[in-house]
Write a protein that holds these residues in place. Structure first.
Motif, PDB file in Angstrom:
ATOM      1  N   THR B  34      17.729 -14.003 -52.887  1.00  0.00           N
ATOM      2  CA  THR B  34      16.760 -13.366 -51.988  1.00  0.00           C
ATOM      3  C   THR B  34      15.325 -13.494 -52.503  1.00  0.00           C
ATOM      4  O   THR B  34      14.383 -13.430 -51.713  1.00  0.00           O
ATOM      5  CB  THR B  34      17.090 -11.874 -51.779  1.00  0.00           C
ATOM      6  OG1 THR B  34      17.172 -11.235 -53.046  1.00  0.00           O
ATOM      7  CG2 THR B  34      18.409 -11.707 -51.058  1.00  0.00           C
ATOM      8  N   TRP B  78      24.395  -4.079 -51.658  1.00  0.00           N
ATOM      9  CA  TRP B  78      25.388  -3.687 -50.642  1.00  0.00           C
ATOM     10  C   TRP B  78      26.571  -2.959 -51.284  1.00  0.00           C
ATOM     11  O   TRP B  78      27.047  -1.948 -50.780  1.00  0.00           O
ATOM     12  CB  TRP B  78      25.861  -4.954 -49.929  1.00  0.00           C
ATOM     13  CG  TRP B  78      26.994  -4.842 -48.963  1.00  0.00           C
ATOM     14  CD1 TRP B  78      28.322  -4.710 -49.272  1.00  0.00           C
ATOM     15  CD2 TRP B  78      26.925  -4.879 -47.534  1.00  0.00           C
ATOM     16  NE1 TRP B  78      29.073  -4.666 -48.133  1.00  0.00           N
ATOM     17  CE2 TRP B  78      28.246  -4.772 -47.053  1.00  0.00           C
ATOM     18  CE3 TRP B  78      25.876  -5.011 -46.619  1.00  0.00           C
ATOM     19  CZ2 TRP B  78      28.545  -4.786 -45.691  1.00  0.00           C
ATOM     20  CZ3 TRP B  78      26.181  -5.028 -45.257  1.00  0.00           C
ATOM     21  CH2 TRP B  78      27.492  -4.912 -44.804  1.00  0.00           C
ATOM     22  N   ARG B  98      20.780   2.316 -50.891  1.00  0.00           N
ATOM     23  CA  ARG B  98      20.971   2.319 -49.433  1.00  0.00           C
ATOM     24  C   ARG B  98      19.680   1.976 -48.701  1.00  0.00           C
ATOM     25  O   ARG B  98      19.708   1.590 -47.535  1.00  0.00           O
ATOM     26  CB  ARG B  98      21.452   3.718 -48.993  1.00  0.00           C
ATOM     27  CG  ARG B  98      22.133   3.757 -47.651  1.00  0.00           C
ATOM     28  CD  ARG B  98      22.672   5.144 -47.368  1.00  0.00           C
ATOM     29  NE  ARG B  98      21.713   5.999 -46.685  1.00  0.00           N
ATOM     30  CZ  ARG B  98      21.542   6.033 -45.354  1.00  0.00           C
ATOM     31  NH1 ARG B  98      22.268   5.268 -44.570  1.00  0.00           N
ATOM     32  NH2 ARG B  98      20.654   6.833 -44.819  1.00  0.00           N
ATOM     33  N   ASN B  99      18.564   2.087 -49.409  1.00  0.00           N
ATOM     34  CA  ASN B  99      17.270   1.864 -48.764  1.00  0.00           C
ATOM     35  C   ASN B  99      16.484   0.695 -49.346  1.00  0.00           C
ATOM     36  O   ASN B  99      15.278   0.580 -49.126  1.00  0.00           O
ATOM     37  CB  ASN B  99      16.443   3.150 -48.833  1.00  0.00           C
ATOM     38  CG  ASN B  99      17.019   4.224 -47.916  1.00  0.00           C
ATOM     39  OD1 ASN B  99      16.976   4.099 -46.699  1.00  0.00           O
ATOM     40  ND2 ASN B  99      17.607   5.247 -48.504  1.00  0.00           N
ATOM     41  N   ASN B 102      16.195  -4.633 -46.522  1.00  0.00           N
ATOM     42  CA  ASN B 102      16.932  -4.489 -45.268  1.00  0.00           C
ATOM     43  C   ASN B 102      18.391  -4.844 -45.520  1.00  0.00           C
ATOM     44  O   ASN B 102      18.765  -5.289 -46.607  1.00  0.00           O
ATOM     45  CB  ASN B 102      16.322  -5.358 -44.154  1.00  0.00           C
ATOM     46  CG  ASN B 102      16.317  -6.843 -44.507  1.00  0.00           C
ATOM     47  OD1 ASN B 102      17.329  -7.381 -44.953  1.00  0.00           O
ATOM     48  ND2 ASN B 102      15.187  -7.510 -44.316  1.00  0.00           N
ATOM     49  N   VAL B 103      19.228  -4.637 -44.509  1.00  0.00           N
ATOM     50  CA  VAL B 103      20.677  -4.765 -44.697  1.00  0.00           C
ATOM     51  C   VAL B 103      21.081  -6.165 -45.173  1.00  0.00           C
ATOM     52  O   VAL B 103      22.014  -6.321 -45.965  1.00  0.00           O
ATOM     53  CB  VAL B 103      21.413  -4.363 -43.385  1.00  0.00           C
ATOM     54  CG1 VAL B 103      21.136  -5.340 -42.266  1.00  0.00           C
ATOM     55  CG2 VAL B 103      22.904  -4.212 -43.637  1.00  0.00           C
ATOM     56  N   ARG B 104      20.353  -7.190 -44.747  1.00  0.00           N
ATOM     57  CA  ARG B 104      20.718  -8.560 -45.136  1.00  0.00           C
ATOM     58  C   ARG B 104      20.351  -8.849 -46.584  1.00  0.00           C
ATOM     59  O   ARG B 104      21.088  -9.528 -47.297  1.00  0.00           O
ATOM     60  CB  ARG B 104      20.032  -9.569 -44.210  1.00  0.00           C
ATOM     61  CG  ARG B 104      20.360  -9.357 -42.748  1.00  0.00           C
ATOM     62  CD  ARG B 104      19.609 -10.342 -41.858  1.00  0.00           C
ATOM     63  NE  ARG B 104      18.181 -10.349 -42.098  1.00  0.00           N
ATOM     64  CZ  ARG B 104      17.318  -9.452 -41.601  1.00  0.00           C
ATOM     65  NH1 ARG B 104      17.753  -8.463 -40.834  1.00  0.00           N
ATOM     66  NH2 ARG B 104      16.033  -9.526 -41.863  1.00  0.00           N
ATOM     67  N   VAL B 105      19.194  -8.331 -47.001  1.00  0.00           N
ATOM     68  CA  VAL B 105      18.808  -8.490 -48.411  1.00  0.00           C
ATOM     69  C   VAL B 105      19.792  -7.725 -49.294  1.00  0.00           C
ATOM     70  O   VAL B 105      20.205  -8.209 -50.359  1.00  0.00           O
ATOM     71  CB  VAL B 105      17.359  -8.007 -48.637  1.00  0.00           C
ATOM     72  CG1 VAL B 105      17.038  -7.911 -50.124  1.00  0.00           C
ATOM     73  CG2 VAL B 105      16.375  -8.952 -47.954  1.00  0.00           C
ATOM     74  N   ARG B 106      20.211  -6.536 -48.830  1.00  0.00           N
ATOM     75  CA  ARG B 106      21.179  -5.763 -49.626  1.00  0.00           C
ATOM     76  C   ARG B 106      22.520  -6.493 -49.711  1.00  0.00           C
ATOM     77  O   ARG B 106      23.205  -6.410 -50.724  1.00  0.00           O
ATOM     78  CB  ARG B 106      21.384  -4.368 -49.024  1.00  0.00           C
ATOM     79  CG  ARG B 106      20.158  -3.485 -49.103  1.00  0.00           C
ATOM     80  CD  ARG B 106      20.489  -2.024 -48.847  1.00  0.00           C
ATOM     81  NE  ARG B 106      20.918  -1.721 -47.498  1.00  0.00           N
ATOM     82  CZ  ARG B 106      20.102  -1.490 -46.470  1.00  0.00           C
ATOM     83  NH1 ARG B 106      18.795  -1.560 -46.634  1.00  0.00           N
ATOM     84  NH2 ARG B 106      20.581  -1.180 -45.285  1.00  0.00           N
ATOM     85  N   ALA B 107      22.881  -7.189 -48.637  1.00  0.00           N
ATOM     86  CA  ALA B 107      24.171  -7.888 -48.630  1.00  0.00           C
ATOM     87  C   ALA B 107      24.197  -9.033 -49.628  1.00  0.00           C
ATOM     88  O   ALA B 107      25.246  -9.380 -50.159  1.00  0.00           O
ATOM     89  CB  ALA B 107      24.476  -8.410 -47.223  1.00  0.00           C
ATOM     90  N   LEU B 188       7.311  -2.540 -44.528  1.00  0.00           N
ATOM     91  CA  LEU B 188       8.329  -3.534 -44.189  1.00  0.00           C
ATOM     92  C   LEU B 188       9.471  -3.453 -45.193  1.00  0.00           C
ATOM     93  O   LEU B 188      10.042  -2.401 -45.389  1.00  0.00           O
ATOM     94  CB  LEU B 188       7.727  -4.934 -44.122  1.00  0.00           C
ATOM     95  CG  LEU B 188       7.017  -5.239 -42.791  1.00  0.00           C
ATOM     96  CD1 LEU B 188       6.330  -6.580 -42.842  1.00  0.00           C
ATOM     97  CD2 LEU B 188       7.976  -5.186 -41.607  1.00  0.00           C
ATOM     98  N   GLU B 189       9.774  -4.547 -45.864  1.00  0.00           N
ATOM     99  CA  GLU B 189      10.978  -4.492 -46.701  1.00  0.00           C
ATOM    100  C   GLU B 189      10.727  -4.199 -48.169  1.00  0.00           C
ATOM    101  O   GLU B 189      11.662  -4.051 -48.931  1.00  0.00           O
ATOM    102  CB  GLU B 189      11.787  -5.787 -46.533  1.00  0.00           C
ATOM    103  CG  GLU B 189      11.224  -7.000 -47.216  1.00  0.00           C
ATOM    104  CD  GLU B 189      10.106  -7.626 -46.433  1.00  0.00           C
ATOM    105  OE1 GLU B 189       9.687  -8.725 -46.802  1.00  0.00           O
ATOM    106  OE2 GLU B 189       9.621  -7.028 -45.451  1.00  0.00           O
TER     107      GLU B 189
END
Lengths: 156, 284
Positions: B34, B78, B98-99, B102-107, B188-189
């Motif tokens: 990432t 994630w 959890r924060n 964003n969800v894709r970066v966490r994944a 943003l992220e």
């Protein structure tokens, strides 16, 4: 250019795909003619290129294609069952949750991952999950409503 | 579009160390991608070789033993936000994870990658420093442990050796009556400012001085002097104001797209007080 041939389960069907080490997942997918996956910001901020890698939402613009080796990749093309739309697609249509539609495939794939993990999310959970998917046309109200509608429609 | 490179999949720590030694400056360590793929896409850096450390078993797993939470360096955000052991041991860290972005970066993004890349606008470093976490590094000279505060020494700069691999992160689990919190401001992220706090409140008073670390605004996370809080009442507004003042004084904010330096310094004071309030609320 050196290529590796790898096995991928793409939208449920197993296939062999040749990629270079530096090929991006978005390039691989679109190179196979699956143009539903859009590349917009190209820096993992906007979410337009979201696909599912083993069920997890990822930015295909910033994921190496080789990461998909031996894994499943799901794109927007895999959602409908023939002419029968997926409940998320139906909900987005019914709520008019898009205008230009460029962000929509990514929105729907992100939402699909959410509902797979949490079939009954509340509004806060939808907003938290989707806050990395950016829409520049409609605003987000109808998008959040569509995801909640789809959750209700798919609940057993 | 990425320029051409060769990906090497390391399957053991020793293999990764050997690859780093052999490929030298021509190689970068790659895990979630990432950060590093972004750098390469933007043309900021170019490496003809990437060493993928994800296949190494030692870089995975989350375990609790001897009062320590051990996290493999290649564990994704994630997994951290979902892991029951993390949520039980250090709930504030699960909440932080959890924060992240964003969800894709966490994944995709990993905790080890986050630390090794040393991007200043990051959430975990300040929190890990507040909890006195350390990293386990392995290289051809052997294995060593280093405080996170001694790993990150500048923007995108660490003391990781040329042939070293970040293997795991060890976080001491706070004592039973201690609490931790992390608050941030973000558009943003990436965070514009993040403040981590860890300490103990008993019978309405701070017991010992809480650890307070400001992240994201300066080149590296900065510890805030908090000795004045030892023994202070948890609801003492003057003590909170003094902490805000100390926090503002502890940082030399870098002006960037996340804000001007004086704006960030103001936010640091605001968020230091919010962190204190969060800690007190946790302890109640």
């Amino acid at each position: 250019m050196p290529q590796r041939t790898m096995a991928v389960a793409l939208n449920g069907s197993k296939r062999e795909v040749a990629v270079a080490d530096h090929t991006l997942l978005s390039e691989m997918i679109r190179g196979l003619g699956l143009l539903g996956t859009k590349v917009s910001c190209d820096m993992q901020v906007c979410g337009a290129c979201t696909v599912l890698l083993d069920g997890r939402p990822v930015s295909s613009c910033t994921t190496l294609a080789i990461e998909a080796e031996g894994r499943s990749v799901d794109t927007i093309e895999g959602l409908a069952d023939g002419p029968r739309l997926h409940p998320l697609q139906t909900a987005f249509l019914e709520k008019a949750a898009f205008q230009c539609g460029f962000c929509t495939p990514g929105m729907i794939m992100a939402a699909k991952a959410l509902l797979a993990e949490r079939p009954s999310p509340d509004e806060a959970a939808v907003k938290h999950w989707m806050d990395g998917n950016i829409c520049r046309c409609t605003g987000y109200e109808t998008i959040v409503e569509a995801v909640l509608d789809a959750a209700r429609a798919t609940r057993p | 579009m990425l320029r051409r490179f060769e990906l090497h999949r390391a399957t053991s720590v020793d293999e990764a160390i050997a690859l780093r030694r052999d490929l030298g400056d021509g190689a970068a360590v790659y895990a979630g991608g990432t950060e590093i793929l972004m750098t390469m896409k933007m043309g900021i850096a170019r490496w003809p070789h990437l060493i993928d450390v994800k296949p190494i078993p030692e870089l995975h797993g989350i375990t609790v033993s001897g009062g320590m939470l051990r996290i493999g360096a290649a564990v994704a955000h994630w997994d951290l936000e979902r892991d029951p052991a993390v949520a039980r041991a250090i709930p504030a860290f699960a909440e932080l994870e959890r924060n992240v972005a964003n969800v894709r970066v966490r994944a995709a993004g990993t905790l080890g990658g986050n630390l090794a890349f040393a991007e200043p606008h990051a959430d975990p470093p300040a929190f890990l420093i507040a909890l006195d976490a350390r990293v386990v590094l392995s290289g051809s000279e052997g294995t060593r442990r280093l405080a996170v505060s001694d790993l990150i020494t500048g923007m995108y700069t660490t003391t990781l050796g040329a042939d070293e691999i970040l293997v795991s992160i060890e976080i001491p689990i706070p004592a039973a009556d201690a609490r931790a919190a992390y608050v941030k401001f973000q558009i943003l992220e990436r965070p514009s400012v993040g403040v981590a706090i860890a300490g103990t409140v008993r019978d309405g008073r701070f017991r010992g001085a809480p650890a307070v670390v400001v992240g994201a605004v300066d080149e590296v996370p900065r510890r805030v002097p908090t000795a004045a809080l030892d023994g202070a009442r948890a609801d003492d507004a003057a003590a909170a104001d003094a902490l805000a003042e100390a926090a503002r004084g502890a940082v030399d904010p870098v002006a960037d797209l996340a804000g001007a330096a004086d704006y960030k310094r103001h936010l640091v004071g605001v968020f230091a007080k919010r962190a204190l309030a969060a800690l007190v609320a946790e302890a109640a």
